[in-house]
Scaffold this motif. Structure first.
Motif, PDB file in Angstrom:
ATOM      1  N   HIS A  39       1.004  -1.141   0.135  1.00 29.90           N
ATOM      2  CA  HIS A  39      -0.006  -0.081   0.039  1.00 29.90           C
ATOM      3  C   HIS A  39       0.789   1.255  -0.020  1.00 29.90           C
ATOM      4  N   PRO A  40       0.850   2.190  -0.891  1.00 33.87           N
ATOM      5  CA  PRO A  40       1.959   3.046  -1.375  1.00 33.87           C
ATOM      6  C   PRO A  40       2.127   4.209   0.062  1.00 33.87           C
ATOM      7  N   VAL A  41       0.987   4.424   0.766  1.00 34.87           N
ATOM      8  CA  VAL A  41       1.258   5.270   1.884  1.00 34.87           C
ATOM      9  C   VAL A  41       2.026   4.441   2.890  1.00 34.87           C
ATOM     10  N   ASP A  42       1.558   3.156   3.140  1.00 32.15           N
ATOM     11  CA  ASP A  42       2.492   2.388   4.094  1.00 32.15           C
ATOM     12  C   ASP A  42       4.057   2.374   3.878  1.00 32.15           C
ATOM     13  N   ASP A  43       4.156   2.039   2.631  1.00 33.13           N
ATOM     14  CA  ASP A  43       5.487   2.007   1.907  1.00 33.13           C
ATOM     15  C   ASP A  43       6.159   3.409   2.158  1.00 33.13           C
ATOM     16  N   ALA A  44       5.630   4.310   1.737  1.00 38.59           N
ATOM     17  CA  ALA A  44       6.351   5.760   1.920  1.00 38.59           C
ATOM     18  C   ALA A  44       6.588   6.172   3.193  1.00 38.59           C
ATOM     19  N   LYS A  45       5.446   5.710   4.306  1.00 40.91           N
ATOM     20  CA  LYS A  45       5.709   5.931   5.801  1.00 40.91           C
ATOM     21  C   LYS A  45       6.930   5.197   6.240  1.00 40.91           C
ATOM     22  N   GLY A  46       7.234   3.842   5.943  1.00 43.65           N
ATOM     23  CA  GLY A  46       8.214   3.059   6.314  1.00 43.65           C
ATOM     24  C   GLY A  46       9.712   3.618   5.930  1.00 43.65           C
ATOM     25  N   ASN A  47       9.728   4.236   4.565  1.00 44.56           N
ATOM     26  CA  ASN A  47      10.767   4.777   4.147  1.00 44.56           C
ATOM     27  C   ASN A  47      11.037   6.073   4.655  1.00 44.56           C
ATOM     28  N   ALA A  48       9.884   7.001   5.065  1.00 50.88           N
ATOM     29  CA  ALA A  48      10.342   8.235   5.693  1.00 50.88           C
ATOM     30  C   ALA A  48      10.800   7.625   7.216  1.00 50.88           C
ATOM     31  N   GLU A  49      10.209   6.778   7.907  1.00 50.74           N
ATOM     32  CA  GLU A  49      10.933   6.460   9.133  1.00 50.74           C
ATOM     33  C   GLU A  49      12.325   6.057   8.846  1.00 50.74           C
ATOM     34  N   ALA A  50      12.711   5.402   7.989  1.00 46.35           N
ATOM     35  CA  ALA A  50      14.221   5.040   7.728  1.00 46.35           C
ATOM     36  C   ALA A  50      15.000   6.370   7.653  1.00 46.35           C
ATOM     37  N   LEU A  51      14.683   7.294   6.984  1.00 45.38           N
ATOM     38  CA  LEU A  51      15.356   8.624   6.838  1.00 45.38           C
ATOM     39  C   LEU A  51      15.363   9.369   7.824  1.00 45.38           C
ATOM     40  N   LEU A  52      14.072   9.435   8.839  1.00 49.02           N
ATOM     41  CA  LEU A  52      14.232  10.087   9.930  1.00 49.02           C
ATOM     42  C   LEU A  52      15.039   9.399  10.984  1.00 49.02           C
ATOM     43  N   THR A  53      15.354   7.931  10.820  1.00 53.18           N
ATOM     44  CA  THR A  53      16.293   7.151  11.608  1.00 53.18           C
ATOM     45  C   THR A  53      17.828   7.688  11.101  1.00 53.18           C
ATOM     46  N   MET A  54      17.882   7.780  10.125  1.00 59.82           N
ATOM     47  CA  MET A  54      19.075   8.096   9.373  1.00 59.82           C
ATOM     48  C   MET A  54      19.695   9.512  10.009  1.00 59.82           C
ATOM     49  N   LYS A  55      18.525  10.355  10.094  1.00 63.27           N
ATOM     50  CA  LYS A  55      18.930  11.921  10.450  1.00 63.27           C
ATOM     51  C   LYS A  55      19.138  11.766  12.071  1.00 63.27           C
ATOM     52  N   ASN A  56      18.202  11.364  12.733  1.00 64.46           N
ATOM     53  CA  ASN A  56      18.177  11.410  14.050  1.00 64.46           C
ATOM     54  C   ASN A  56      18.973  10.535  15.005  1.00 64.46           C
ATOM     55  N   GLU A  57      19.240   9.400  14.663  1.00 66.04           N
ATOM     56  CA  GLU A  57      20.033   8.302  15.122  1.00 66.04           C
ATOM     57  C   GLU A  57      21.546   7.939  14.613  1.00 66.04           C
ATOM     58  N   MET A  58      21.621   8.589  13.239  1.00 64.22           N
ATOM     59  CA  MET A  58      22.840   8.392  12.658  1.00 64.22           C
ATOM     60  C   MET A  58      23.761   9.390  11.989  1.00 64.22           C
ATOM     61  N   GLY A  59      23.001  10.561  12.409  1.00 66.53           N
ATOM     62  CA  GLY A  59      23.920  11.592  12.128  1.00 66.53           C
ATOM     63  C   GLY A  59      23.617  12.366  10.837  1.00 66.53           C
ATOM     64  N   LEU A  60      22.773  12.102   9.813  1.00 68.84           N
ATOM     65  CA  LEU A  60      22.657  12.489   8.498  1.00 68.84           C
ATOM     66  C   LEU A  60      22.243  13.849   8.590  1.00 68.84           C
ATOM     67  N   LYS A  61      23.014  14.807   7.999  1.00 69.10           N
ATOM     68  CA  LYS A  61      22.878  16.129   8.108  1.00 69.10           C
ATOM     69  C   LYS A  61      21.840  16.269   6.813  1.00 69.10           C
ATOM     70  N   ILE A  62      20.490  16.651   7.349  1.00 65.59           N
ATOM     71  CA  ILE A  62      19.582  17.063   6.127  1.00 65.59           C
ATOM     72  C   ILE A  62      18.792  18.049   6.877  1.00 65.59           C
ATOM     73  N   ARG A  63      18.175  18.984   6.209  1.00 66.22           N
ATOM     74  CA  ARG A  63      17.092  20.035   6.763  1.00 66.22           C
ATOM     75  C   ARG A  63      15.931  19.454   6.136  1.00 66.22           C
ATOM     76  N   LEU A  64      15.053  19.028   7.333  1.00 66.31           N
ATOM     77  CA  LEU A  64      13.638  18.373   6.641  1.00 66.31           C
ATOM     78  C   LEU A  64      12.637  19.697   7.372  1.00 66.31           C
TER      79      LEU A  64
END
Length: 172
Positions: A147-172
């Motif tokens: 379901h594309p909203v579920d899949d987009a949310k899962g991918n967004a969660e991954a990006l937030l983890t990359m930012k918040n827990e892994m140090g990715l410098k990104i302006r959201l």
């Protein structure tokens, strides 16, 4: 700048000859509450049954979906409500998802609110890890259901983890 995570489902490999059946988008921000979901009537007689089956819809169900122009205009309006700043398209497989969204926007509305570029989440993660053989998919919390909203949310969660827990410098 707002990052919009997008996922699409289609009934074939390319837009024009085949159709985008549905898509989902989520604003990448804490809470992931701002989402968009669109279902689109097929634009072509051609379809690959196995590709359509991934979406979970039958051809008959898809034929009853709203006209693509209506859905793409609604999506453009939703995107305009997100931010006056630049919108960044990002997806798990932007080579696939981007081609459909870009084609549909240009064909049905005359322009793409995302402009001319997109970002691939998988490539971003590979660069962070300095390893072209790794995948980010273990960072998803929402189950990948097609379901594309579920899949987009899962991918967004991954990006937030990359930012918040892994140090990715990104302006959201």
């Amino acid at each position: 700048m707002s990052y919009i995570m997008v996922d699409i489902e289609s009934d074939g490999p390319i837009p024009g000859d085949y159709s985008m059946i549905c898509f989902g988008a989520v604003v990448v921000e804490e809470g992931l509450q701002r989402t968009f979901y669109g279902q689109l009537r097929p634009i072509s007689e051609k379809f690959i049954p196995e590709a359509l089956a991934v979406s979970g819809f039958t051809r008959e169900e898809a034929m009853a979906f709203p006209e693509p122009a209506e859905v793409m205009c609604s999506f453009a309006a939703w995107l305009a409500s997100i931010s006056k700043e630049r919108l960044m398209f990002i997806s798990d497989n932007n080579g696939f998802d981007w081609q459909f969204i870009n084609w549909y926007f240009h064909h049905f509305t005359g322009k793409n609110p995302f402009g001319f570029s997109s970002t691939n989440l998988g490539s971003l993660y590979k660069g962070m890890m300095k390893d072209t053989f790794v995948t980010f998919k273990h960072l998803r919390r929402t189950k990948h259901t097609h379901h594309p909203v579920d899949d987009a949310k899962g991918n967004a969660e991954a990006l937030l983890t990359m930012k918040n827990e892994m140090g990715l410098k990104i302006r959201l």
